[in-house]
Design a protein around this motif. Structure first.
Motif, PDB file in Angstrom:
ATOM      1  N   GLU A  53       0.835  -1.204   0.000  1.00  0.00           N
ATOM      2  CA  GLU A  53       0.000   0.000   0.000  1.00  0.00           C
ATOM      3  C   GLU A  53       0.871   1.256   0.000  1.00  0.00           C
ATOM      4  N   PRO A  54       1.739   1.390  -1.010  1.00  0.00           N
ATOM      5  CA  PRO A  54       2.667   2.529  -1.029  1.00  0.00           C
ATOM      6  C   PRO A  54       1.964   3.847  -1.320  1.00  0.00           C
ATOM      7  N   SER A  55       2.525   4.930  -0.803  1.00  0.00           N
ATOM      8  CA  SER A  55       2.000   6.252  -1.138  1.00  0.00           C
ATOM      9  C   SER A  55       2.747   6.825  -2.335  1.00  0.00           C
ATOM     10  N   VAL A  56       3.942   6.269  -2.612  1.00  0.00           N
ATOM     11  CA  VAL A  56       4.745   6.679  -3.763  1.00  0.00           C
ATOM     12  C   VAL A  56       5.238   5.422  -4.472  1.00  0.00           C
ATOM     13  N   VAL A  57       5.111   5.413  -5.799  1.00  0.00           N
ATOM     14  CA  VAL A  57       5.610   4.296  -6.602  1.00  0.00           C
ATOM     15  C   VAL A  57       6.571   4.857  -7.643  1.00  0.00           C
ATOM     16  N   LEU A  58       7.778   4.304  -7.700  1.00  0.00           N
ATOM     17  CA  LEU A  58       8.780   4.712  -8.683  1.00  0.00           C
ATOM     18  C   LEU A  58       8.795   3.668  -9.791  1.00  0.00           C
ATOM     19  N   LEU A  59       8.627   4.114 -11.034  1.00  0.00           N
ATOM     20  CA  LEU A  59       8.591   3.194 -12.173  1.00  0.00           C
ATOM     21  C   LEU A  59       9.615   3.628 -13.216  1.00  0.00           C
ATOM     22  N   ASP A  60      10.394   2.674 -13.689  1.00  0.00           N
ATOM     23  CA  ASP A  60      11.398   2.947 -14.715  1.00  0.00           C
ATOM     24  C   ASP A  60      11.064   2.096 -15.936  1.00  0.00           C
ATOM     25  N   ASP A  61      10.600   2.747 -17.008  1.00  0.00           N
ATOM     26  CA  ASP A  61      10.179   2.052 -18.230  1.00  0.00           C
ATOM     27  C   ASP A  61       9.303   0.839 -17.900  1.00  0.00           C
ATOM     28  N   PRO A  62       8.164   1.070 -17.269  1.00  0.00           N
ATOM     29  CA  PRO A  62       7.339  -0.041 -16.769  1.00  0.00           C
ATOM     30  C   PRO A  62       6.767  -0.956 -17.851  1.00  0.00           C
ATOM     31  N   THR A  63       6.733  -0.510 -19.089  1.00  0.00           N
ATOM     32  CA  THR A  63       6.144  -1.356 -20.129  1.00  0.00           C
ATOM     33  C   THR A  63       7.161  -1.793 -21.174  1.00  0.00           C
TER      34      THR A  63
ATOM     35  N   ARG B  96      -3.541   1.169 -17.344  1.00  0.00           N
ATOM     36  CA  ARG B  96      -4.774   1.244 -16.548  1.00  0.00           C
ATOM     37  C   ARG B  96      -4.445   1.188 -15.057  1.00  0.00           C
ATOM     38  N   ILE B  97      -3.548   0.298 -14.677  1.00  0.00           N
ATOM     39  CA  ILE B  97      -3.156   0.147 -13.274  1.00  0.00           C
ATOM     40  C   ILE B  97      -2.499   1.428 -12.764  1.00  0.00           C
ATOM     41  N   ILE B  98      -1.572   1.968 -13.542  1.00  0.00           N
ATOM     42  CA  ILE B  98      -0.870   3.189 -13.134  1.00  0.00           C
ATOM     43  C   ILE B  98      -1.859   4.342 -12.988  1.00  0.00           C
ATOM     44  N   ARG B  99      -2.745   4.496 -13.955  1.00  0.00           N
ATOM     45  CA  ARG B  99      -3.737   5.579 -13.913  1.00  0.00           C
ATOM     46  C   ARG B  99      -4.661   5.409 -12.705  1.00  0.00           C
ATOM     47  N   GLU B 100      -5.071   4.171 -12.434  1.00  0.00           N
ATOM     48  CA  GLU B 100      -5.949   3.896 -11.288  1.00  0.00           C
ATOM     49  C   GLU B 100      -5.247   4.240  -9.978  1.00  0.00           C
ATOM     50  N   LEU B 101      -3.978   3.873  -9.864  1.00  0.00           N
ATOM     51  CA  LEU B 101      -3.213   4.222  -8.664  1.00  0.00           C
ATOM     52  C   LEU B 101      -3.165   5.731  -8.475  1.00  0.00           C
ATOM     53  N   ALA B 102      -2.837   6.446  -9.544  1.00  0.00           N
ATOM     54  CA  ALA B 102      -2.760   7.913  -9.468  1.00  0.00           C
ATOM     55  C   ALA B 102      -4.119   8.507  -9.108  1.00  0.00           C
ATOM     56  N   ASP B 103      -5.177   7.995  -9.714  1.00  0.00           N
ATOM     57  CA  ASP B 103      -6.520   8.510  -9.436  1.00  0.00           C
ATOM     58  C   ASP B 103      -6.928   8.276  -7.985  1.00  0.00           C
ATOM     59  N   ASN B 104      -6.339   7.238  -7.366  1.00  0.00           N
ATOM     60  CA  ASN B 104      -6.652   6.922  -5.973  1.00  0.00           C
ATOM     61  C   ASN B 104      -5.675   7.554  -4.984  1.00  0.00           C
ATOM     62  N   GLY B 105      -4.841   8.492  -5.478  1.00  0.00           N
ATOM     63  CA  GLY B 105      -3.995   9.265  -4.578  1.00  0.00           C
ATOM     64  C   GLY B 105      -2.556   8.808  -4.452  1.00  0.00           C
ATOM     65  N   THR B 106      -2.170   7.742  -5.125  1.00  0.00           N
ATOM     66  CA  THR B 106      -0.776   7.300  -5.072  1.00  0.00           C
ATOM     67  C   THR B 106       0.057   8.215  -5.970  1.00  0.00           C
ATOM     68  N   THR B 107       1.187   8.664  -5.462  1.00  0.00           N
ATOM     69  CA  THR B 107       2.099   9.465  -6.263  1.00  0.00           C
ATOM     70  C   THR B 107       2.916   8.521  -7.124  1.00  0.00           C
ATOM     71  N   ILE B 108       2.930   8.769  -8.428  1.00  0.00           N
ATOM     72  CA  ILE B 108       3.685   7.942  -9.361  1.00  0.00           C
ATOM     73  C   ILE B 108       4.832   8.783  -9.914  1.00  0.00           C
ATOM     74  N   VAL B 109       6.050   8.298  -9.759  1.00  0.00           N
ATOM     75  CA  VAL B 109       7.210   8.927 -10.381  1.00  0.00           C
ATOM     76  C   VAL B 109       7.642   7.968 -11.477  1.00  0.00           C
ATOM     77  N   LEU B 110       7.547   8.443 -12.713  1.00  0.00           N
ATOM     78  CA  LEU B 110       7.729   7.581 -13.883  1.00  0.00           C
ATOM     79  C   LEU B 110       8.870   8.072 -14.747  1.00  0.00           C
ATOM     80  N   ASN B 111       9.777   7.178 -15.067  1.00  0.00           N
ATOM     81  CA  ASN B 111      10.815   7.460 -16.053  1.00  0.00           C
ATOM     82  C   ASN B 111      10.488   6.591 -17.253  1.00  0.00           C
TER      83      ASN B 111
END
Length: 152
Positions: A59-69, A82-97
């Motif tokens: 249940e992280p509040s921040v998720v770091l993703l590096d070229d996730p796909t 869809r998963i990343i967008r859902e996480l962001a919409d539910n308040g999780t901070t996504i840091v994406l490279n």
């Protein structure tokens, strides 16, 4: 950390582990044969989703993703988006490279463009386009583009 949440007095419960695995498979739409199948038997996209599922159990509040796909097929890519967008919409901070401009345009609300180790541009909302990402990354200014167009 997530493992600690599923133990009782330090003892793992097979039932709790199966429930957690089943929830993850359902939530992330992971395509498996059996819950006990090794991750190595899954497609690249489904293996990626298993990794994401393990992170989400914390249940992280921040998720770091590096070229996730990177290296996954188009169907798995759409599901990971869809998963990343859902996480962001539910308040999780996504840091994406990402090395894919289309991925940044699709997923990001804000992009920091770097050049030679420095942030050179911040793009927000509708300003995040493939064109603006490329011109920012290559340090092409609007003035240079206008001069080139007038010379044509």
């Amino acid at each position: 950390m997530s493992l600690g949440k599923r133990t009782k007095l330090g003892v793992l419960s097979g039932q709790r582990e199966k429930r957690a695995g089943s929830r993850a498979v359902e939530q992330l739409q992971i395509k498996i044969g059996e819950l006990s199948d090794p991750v190595s038997s899954l497609s690249g996209g489904n293996a990626q989703k298993v990794i994401i599922a393990k992170w989400l159990m914390n249940e992280p509040s921040v998720v770091l993703l590096d070229d996730p796909t990177k290296g996954v097929d188009i169907g798995a890519k759409a599901e990971i988006y869809r998963i990343i967008r859902e996480l962001a919409d539910n308040g999780t901070t996504i840091v994406l490279n990402s090395s894919e401009d289309r991925e940044l345009v699709t997923l990001c609300d804000r992009v920091l463009v770097m050049f030679e180790g420095k942030i050179v541009k911040e793009l927000i909302g509708d300003d995040i386009t493939e064109e603006s990402l490329v011109s920012s990354a290559l340090q092409i200014s609007a003035d240079v583009e206008a001069k080139e167009e007038s010379n044509e």
